[in-house]
Motif scaffolding. Structure first.
Motif, short mmCIF file in Angstrom:
data_model
loop_
_atom_site.label_atom_id
_atom_site.label_comp_id
_atom_site.label_asym_id
_atom_site.label_seq_id
_atom_site.Cartn_x
_atom_site.Cartn_y
_atom_site.Cartn_z
N PHE A 99 41.39 58.91 67.73
CA PHE A 99 41.12 57.67 66.98
C PHE A 99 42.35 56.76 66.99
CE2 PHE A 99 38.44 60.99 65.22
CZ PHE A 99 37.20 60.39 65.26
N LYS A 100 43.51 57.35 66.84
CA LYS A 100 44.74 56.55 66.85
C LYS A 100 44.92 55.85 68.19
CE LYS A 100 47.04 59.67 63.57
NZ LYS A 100 48.16 60.60 63.33
N GLU A 101 44.62 56.55 69.26
CA GLU A 101 44.77 55.96 70.60
C GLU A 101 43.76 54.83 70.80
OE1 GLU A 101 44.28 59.23 73.22
OE2 GLU A 101 46.24 60.14 72.75
N TYR A 102 42.53 55.03 70.33
CA TYR A 102 41.50 53.99 70.49
C TYR A 102 41.86 52.74 69.69
CZ TYR A 102 36.97 51.64 70.36
OH TYR A 102 35.97 50.71 70.47
N VAL A 103 42.31 52.94 68.45
CA VAL A 103 42.65 51.79 67.58
C VAL A 103 43.86 51.04 68.16
CG1 VAL A 103 43.55 51.15 65.31
CG2 VAL A 103 41.67 52.80 65.50
N GLN A 104 44.85 51.75 68.62
CA GLN A 104 46.03 51.10 69.21
C GLN A 104 45.65 50.27 70.44
OE1 GLN A 104 48.77 54.29 69.93
NE2 GLN A 104 49.23 54.59 67.74
N LYS A 105 44.63 50.71 71.16
CA LYS A 105 44.20 49.99 72.35
C LYS A 105 43.31 48.81 72.03
CE LYS A 105 41.60 50.67 76.66
NZ LYS A 105 40.82 51.64 77.48
N GLU A 133 46.51 45.02 66.26
CA GLU A 133 47.03 44.27 65.13
C GLU A 133 46.67 44.89 63.78
OE1 GLU A 133 42.90 42.67 66.11
OE2 GLU A 133 44.70 43.41 67.17
N ALA A 134 45.83 45.93 63.77
CA ALA A 134 45.40 46.55 62.52
C ALA A 134 46.52 47.36 61.89
CB ALA A 134 44.19 47.44 62.77
N VAL A 162 42.93 55.66 58.25
CA VAL A 162 42.29 54.43 57.78
C VAL A 162 43.04 53.23 58.34
CG1 VAL A 162 41.46 55.51 55.65
CG2 VAL A 162 43.68 54.34 55.66
N GLY A 163 42.38 52.08 58.32
CA GLY A 163 43.01 50.88 58.83
C GLY A 163 42.42 49.62 58.23
N VAL A 164 43.25 48.58 58.20
CA VAL A 164 42.84 47.26 57.73
C VAL A 164 43.18 46.25 58.82
CG1 VAL A 164 43.18 45.45 56.01
CG2 VAL A 164 43.19 47.86 55.31
N ALA A 165 42.16 45.53 59.31
CA ALA A 165 42.34 44.55 60.38
C ALA A 165 42.50 43.15 59.77
CB ALA A 165 41.16 44.58 61.33
N PRO A 166 43.10 42.21 60.53
CA PRO A 166 43.24 40.83 60.02
C PRO A 166 41.90 40.20 59.65
CG PRO A 166 44.61 41.16 61.95
CD PRO A 166 43.76 42.38 61.82
N LYS A 167 40.83 40.55 60.36
CA LYS A 167 39.49 40.10 60.02
C LYS A 167 38.53 41.26 60.19
CE LYS A 167 38.36 38.27 64.61
NZ LYS A 167 37.90 37.07 65.37
#
Length: 670
Positions: A340-346, A350-351, A499-504
């Motif tokens: 999951f970390k690799e997918y989100v970083q890709k 910006e999250a 968990v993560g929070v994106a700009p939008k």
């Protein structure tokens, strides 16, 4: 000649009963626009193939066909009675019943065709408003464009044919069997009162008030008392039955009560009571069953609008409660979060992200109190079994997550423990926490025991706010205990989260990418995009059909009220002419007219508003429905607020009918 006469009479009906025609046009407009929603490929793509919305819309449309069929039948019979002398004259001139029935049917078909054409045009444009609302709910881009659907067109046309067929068949039978003598006396007929004995009606009035009170008390018991599911269902059925029976009883018995008042000299000659009492008693005496039916329709309108608003307000609330744009959970930390970390970083570099653990002491002290201390009799938990135990979080993690979510900074002391909980639970959980202390291993003990020996942590306070506490997994089940890092390390890990929070807010495409990884790794995942989609689907399936039904019911009831008050203009003109000859000036007549309209239009609303408020508060005043957990407590104030909005929506439409009738009435009699 008869065809020409039919066209002339149809145009006259459109003018004299413009409110009726307007209601038909608005009904066809709504029907066609909602059918366009059902057949729209764009909307289908958003809702998915398993959505229940199309079936619910079609089911509601069938109910509306029956309602409008009864309305058209009622208005058609009403018009026929008012024109009975005219038809009697035709019969005396040698025109047969069959030809009169055909002429009258052509008039109704002409009115229906006019409503159909105008409704198709109006529905095409109103669909754009509905579509914009759907796109806003699902956060999709909206593009304006006129659309046409053969499916929606044919379905609406079939429904309209059924509506006029239901009404036309009944009227045709009546016309074929009527005689000249019956036609000449038909316009003087009134409703037959079920009870004629005045003493019985006075008793019925008192029993109706008692039934209304019992109905409201039954729903009040559902709201405030602990009742089993079986007993609760029986109480709800009893309460609803009492309210419906009370409405009919009140309207059938009220004329006698009003007549009794008019016999009292002091009351009769006070202010405008005599004139208003005589006018209104004559009207309601002849229309008691009609008024009762209208009041029941208003009751259904109140419930439909208030429940529709209730479901509609759940979407943004559920999204906000989720807190994080995405959250992945692994029970007991058994799964690897690295994919999951690799997918989100890709995909969303910006999250802002965080990975952390939630702990448990293996005990359920706070949970046992939370579930038994009257937090809401309808409360149900559907968390994982392990989440039923008290959940803990390290202070450093709590501060990090608050910063990520943009929450206010807090100062946490190392010799205390804190709590983060849902707003509705704060007061009672704080009261319990003040009586408990925690040991160095996180075990709960009564406050005031040997704290130094057990290195106990005293309670430092509670915080509230959206913190991912109302999902299938997350930061505790509605409450979370915050402890120093040294204490958390001594506890068992119950869950590891990323968990993560994106700009939008994330799109569903990105969220589905995260969900696909979770599916492969047998892990739990959720996020604002998924919660919004599921919540918006619920709103589409419940709120939209409820609003659709409510408007048709309101329009039908208001049309009946308006047509009835405008039905005896000649008689009313005579009454006001007598008042003028007795020396009453125009200003005083206008005041009497205003009072008459206020009483006439508000009287059917009052019992409906009382009964509707009781039913609504019993259903939603103590519970809040969310995507996963069914029902949890909400404040009384929110229910009152929704009822206020319901009243505003109701009267904003109802007053249009009232004002249009008042203007026509005033122009005719003054």
């Amino acid at each position: 000649m008869l065809r020409k006469l039919s066209r002339r009479n149809a145009l006259r009906q459109m003018r004299d009963y413009a409110v009726y025609l307007l209601t038909l046009i608005l009904s066809v407009t709504l029907m066609y626009s909602f059918h366009l929603l059902v057949f729209s490929e764009e909307i289908k793509a958003i809702l998915g193939e398993w959505s229940m919305m199309p079936f619910i819309i079609i089911f509601i449309s069938v109910i509306i066909v029956l309602i409008l069929g009864r309305l058209v039948s009622y208005i058609t019979e009403f018009i026929f009675r008012k024109r009975s002398r005219e038809f009697g004259t035709y019969m005396m001139l040698g025109i047969e019943n069959r030809e009169i029935a055909g002429m009258f049917a052509r008039e109704s078909i002409t009115i229906g065709a006019a409503a159909w054409l105008a409704g198709l045009v109006g529905g095409t444009y109103f669909y754009q408003i509905l579509k914009a609302m759907v796109m806003h709910l699902f956060l999709r881009p909206f593009h304006m464009g006129l659309e046409f659907s053969w499916g929606a067109f044919c379905l609406t046309s079939v429904y309209l044919v059924c509506i006029f067929w239901l009404s036309g068949r009944k009227v045709k039978k009546k016309v074929m069997a009527v005689s000249i003598r019956e036609l000449l006396s038909m316009d003087a007929e009134n409703e037959k009162a079920p009870l004629k004995n005045k003493k019985q009606k006075r008793i019925l009035f008192l029993l109706s008030l008692l039934a209304l009170l019992l109905g409201c008390c039954s729903f009040g018991a559902l709201l405030y008392c602990e009742i089993s599911n079986d007993a609760g269902g029986a109480a709800a059925l009893f309460g609803l039955s009492m309210i419906v029976l009370s409405v009919f009883g009140l309207f059938m018995s009220f004329p006698v009560v009003l007549e009794q008042k008019l016999n009292k000299v002091k009351w009769k000659y006070r202010g405008r009571n005599l004139v208003l009492g005589r006018i209104y008693s004559g009207k309601i005496r002849n229309l008691s069953l009609t008024f009762a039916s209208v009041s029941i329709l208003f009751l259904l309108v109140f419930l439909a609008v208030s429940l529709g608003l209730f479901f509609n307000r759940r979407v943004d609330g559920r999204v906000n409660e989720t807190a994080f744009d995405f959250a992945v959970g692994s029970l007991y930390g058994q799964k690897n979060l690295q994919p999951f970390k690799e997918y989100v970083q890709k995909e969303i570099p910006e999250a802002a992200t965080a990975d952390y653990q939630v702990y448990t002491s293996g005990r359920r002290d706070f949970g046992a109190y939370f579930s038994t201390e009257n937090m809401g009799k309808f409360m149900a938990f559907s968390h994982m079994d392990a989440m039923e135990n008290d959940c803990y979080m390290a202070m450093s993690v709590y501060k990090e997550l608050r910063d990520m979510l943009g929450m206010e900074k807090v100062n946490l002391e190392e010799d205390k423990y804190y709590m983060h909980c849902s707003g509705f639970a704060k007061e009672k959980l704080e009261r319990y926490a003040d009586t408990r202390a925690l040991t160095g291993s996180g075990r709960s003990i009564p406050a005031g025991t040997d704290r130094e020996k057990d290195a106990a942590l005293s309670f430092g306070g509670a915080f509230t706010g959206a913190f991912f506490q109302q999902e299938f997994f997350g930061n505790g089940s509605y409450y979370l205990l915050i402890v120093p890092d040294r204490v958390a390390k001594n506890m068992q890990v119950i869950e590891e989260l990323y968990v993560g929070v994106a700009p939008k807010e994330l799109s569903m495409e990105v969220y589905k990418g995260i969900a696909a990884i979770a599916w492969e790794n047998q892990m739990h995942v959720t996020g604002k995009a998924e919660i919004r989609e599921s919540g918006a689907s619920i709103v589409m399936s419940l709120s939209f059909p409820l609003f659709y039904l409510a408007f048709i019911l309101l329009a039908a009831a208001a049309t009946i009220m308006t047509v009835q008050i405008l039905s005896d203009l000649e008689q009313e003109r005579q009454q006001f002419r007598i008042l003028q000859e007795c020396g009453m000036d125009k200003a005083e007549q206008r005041k009497i007219l205003q009072r008459y309209f206020a009483v006439y239009y508000s009287f059917p609303v009052l019992p409906a508003a009382v009964g509707g408020a009781a039913v609504y508060m019993a259903i939603t005043g103590s519970v809040n429905w969310d995507a996963y957990q069914g029902m949890t407590l909400v404040g009384f104030g929110e229910g009152i607020g929704i009822l206020g909005v319901t009243a505003g929506v109701f009267f904003s439409i109802y007053l249009v009918y009232c004002l249009s009738a008042y203007i026509s009435f005033k122009k005719a009699v003054l």
